[in-house]
Write a protein that holds these residues in place. Structure first.
Motif, PDB file in Angstrom:
ATOM      1  N   ASN A 142      17.523   5.535  26.514  1.00 24.01           N
ATOM      2  CA  ASN A 142      18.115   6.818  26.903  1.00 24.01           C
ATOM      3  C   ASN A 142      19.445   7.057  26.210  1.00 24.01           C
ATOM      4  O   ASN A 142      19.756   8.186  25.811  1.00 24.01           O
ATOM      5  CB  ASN A 142      18.283   6.873  28.426  1.00 24.01           C
ATOM      6  N   ILE A 143      20.246   6.018  26.075  1.00 23.53           N
ATOM      7  CA  ILE A 143      21.509   6.150  25.355  1.00 23.53           C
ATOM      8  C   ILE A 143      21.251   6.525  23.900  1.00 23.53           C
ATOM      9  O   ILE A 143      21.914   7.407  23.336  1.00 23.53           O
ATOM     10  CB  ILE A 143      22.317   4.840  25.440  1.00 23.53           C
ATOM     11  N   ALA A 144      20.271   5.858  23.286  1.00 19.02           N
ATOM     12  CA  ALA A 144      19.929   6.166  21.895  1.00 19.02           C
ATOM     13  C   ALA A 144      19.478   7.617  21.746  1.00 19.02           C
ATOM     14  O   ALA A 144      19.865   8.308  20.790  1.00 19.02           O
ATOM     15  CB  ALA A 144      18.839   5.213  21.402  1.00 19.02           C
ATOM     16  N   ALA A 145      18.669   8.077  22.695  1.00 19.20           N
ATOM     17  CA  ALA A 145      18.182   9.459  22.641  1.00 19.20           C
ATOM     18  C   ALA A 145      19.308  10.462  22.815  1.00 19.20           C
ATOM     19  O   ALA A 145      19.272  11.561  22.252  1.00 19.20           O
ATOM     20  CB  ALA A 145      17.118   9.673  23.723  1.00 19.20           C
ATOM     21  N   ALA A 146      20.324  10.073  23.584  1.00 21.02           N
ATOM     22  CA  ALA A 146      21.436  10.991  23.849  1.00 21.02           C
ATOM     23  C   ALA A 146      22.372  11.113  22.655  1.00 21.02           C
ATOM     24  O   ALA A 146      22.834  12.207  22.322  1.00 21.02           O
ATOM     25  CB  ALA A 146      22.205  10.535  25.090  1.00 21.02           C
ATOM     26  N   ILE A 147      22.671   9.975  22.006  1.00 20.70           N
ATOM     27  CA  ILE A 147      23.687  10.009  20.945  1.00 20.70           C
ATOM     28  C   ILE A 147      23.100  10.091  19.542  1.00 20.70           C
ATOM     29  O   ILE A 147      23.812  10.446  18.598  1.00 20.70           O
ATOM     30  CB  ILE A 147      24.634   8.793  21.045  1.00 20.70           C
ATOM     31  N   GLY A 148      21.799   9.777  19.384  1.00 20.31           N
ATOM     32  CA  GLY A 148      21.196   9.806  18.053  1.00 20.31           C
ATOM     33  C   GLY A 148      21.287  11.159  17.365  1.00 20.31           C
ATOM     34  O   GLY A 148      21.817  11.260  16.242  1.00 20.31           O
TER      35      GLY A 148
END
Length: 404
Positions: A142-148
């Motif tokens: 989820n973090i990756a999806a948010a900041i990617g």
């Protein structure tokens, strides 16, 4: 749980997954735009995405079983290499034929890498700690999806060939690191490699394990509902009269979704452990359906935000417990097969946007018929989760009776 208790291979999978997803989110949110700049029509672009989904769906029958048959290391490395080749190819491709071929390869690579990596987490993590590790994995994704996507914008890598090469480099690095970890920390493969399950094992599992079959069908309905978040909802917001600046509003809803995930994940994880993973899925799909229904009643913006928060709680209830439940249901020698079979739930991702699009075309700006119908359809999955609860209770009761 202490960090030093986590196996180095599990750390490798967690951080490898995080950086691979982060790099992938450099590209995929802007992939359709990139294809459009090459002159492909919207309908053709849609078929390119469909090829990836259908390829992954087909390989779900075999990818996980192959990891049980030949080992996690082999299938993970094959999946990583195929991903690297895919994204390098996407940077170089210009002809439609090659985009179809590479999209098919992308679906295949996911079906090799994902079940093997999740099964490896089970293999290298104590049973009472897996729920935490799987939730850490979900949190990192989820973090990756948010900041990617944001990082891609900041680095001006949206829809350019350089982004594909960045993803390729990350997968190459992932392959090197995981190979090094396997070499440095070898572990005994489970009974699956020794037993060498048949390539058709997934079909047998779906036929014989009624609990798991009910969960798969329920998850297909759940993902039909969840898929509306990125397909039907943004189109509805863009078309709906009275909702100002659709792009801004949808961006705020995305932020609401991300913040809600971060706030509720830990308490929901504790709730899921207490009530059991299957019941968590039942409550999750019910909450998700209610969120969709509330969107149908939204006439002002604040109702949409409330609906999004409820929708997200349902999402977290389901997806924080899916891997835990799969691990719980899978015999040790068939973990890869079970995790691979979970890929069949992508059928919901394939047909969900189509159903939402048809409803939008039919009812237009009439939100209640659109989202009410989607809520009702999604809610059908609750009956299958309820059936799975009954089947699981019957199985456990039979085990206790035989043990006694």
């Amino acid at each position: 749980m202490k960090l030093r208790q986590i196996h180095p291979l599990t750390w490798g999978v967690l951080f490898g997954t995080f950086f691979a997803r982060l790099a992938t989110f450099f590209v995929m949110p802007f992939f359709a735009i990139y294809l459009a700049t090459l002159g492909f029509s919207a309908s053709v672009i849609g078929t390119i995405f469909a090829v990836t989904a259908l390829s992954g769906l087909f390989m779900s029958f075999f990818g996980g079983t192959l990891s049980d048959r030949y080992g996690r290391k082999q299938l993970m490395l094959i999946g990583i290499v195929l991903n690297a080749v895919t994204f390098a190819g996407l940077a170089l491709a210009t002809e439609l034929f090659w985009f179809y071929m590479l999209s098919m390869l992308m679906g295949m690579s996911r079906s090799f890498l994902e079940p093997a990596s999740r099964a490896l987490i089970s293999d290298t993590t104590q049973a009472d700690q897996r729920v935490i590790v799987y939730n850490v994995r979900y949190f990192m994704i989820n973090i990756a999806a948010a900041i990617g996507p944001l990082l891609a914008v900041v680095l001006s890598l949206t829809g350019v060939k350089t982004a594909f090469f960045v993803v390729t480099a990350v997968y190459v690095l992932y392959g090197i690191i995981i190979s090094t970890l396997f070499y440095k920390y070898p572990f005994e493969e489970g009974d699956g490699v020794k037993a060498r399950p048949r390539l058709t094992e997934t079909f047998r599992v779906l036929r014989d394990d009624r609990t798991f079959r009910a969960v798969i069908i329920g998850m297909i309905f759940a993902i039909i509902g969840y898929s509306q978040f990125n397909s039907t909802l943004p189109q509805f917001i863009a078309l709906r009269d009275g909702l100002e600046d659709g792009s801004r509003l949808f961006a705020y809803l995305l932020t609401t979704n991300a913040i809600t995930v971060l706030i509720v994940q830990y308490p929901i994880m504790r709730f899921g452990i207490r009530v059991s993973p299957i019941k968590s899925l039942f409550f999750g799909i019910s909450t998700l359906s209610f969120g969709l229904l509330l969107i149908g009643f939204a006439t002002v913006e604040w109702v949409l935000f409330v609906a999004m928060a409820i929708f997200t709680v349902g999402e977290v209830l389901m997806f924080t417990m899916t891997d835990v439940l799969t691990d719980e249901l899978a015999p040790e020698h068939l973990r890869g097969t079970y995790f691979g079979a979970m890929g069949l739930t992508s059928l919901g991702q394939t047909i969900g946007p189509i159903i939402g699009g048809v409803l939008l075309d039919t009812f237009g700006q009439s939100s209640l018929p659109v989202f009410g119908s989607l809520a009702l359809l999604t809610g059908c999955g609750a009956f299958f989760f309820a059936a799975a609860v009954r089947e699981r209770k019957a199985v456990l009761a039979l085990v206790e009776e035989n043990a006694g």
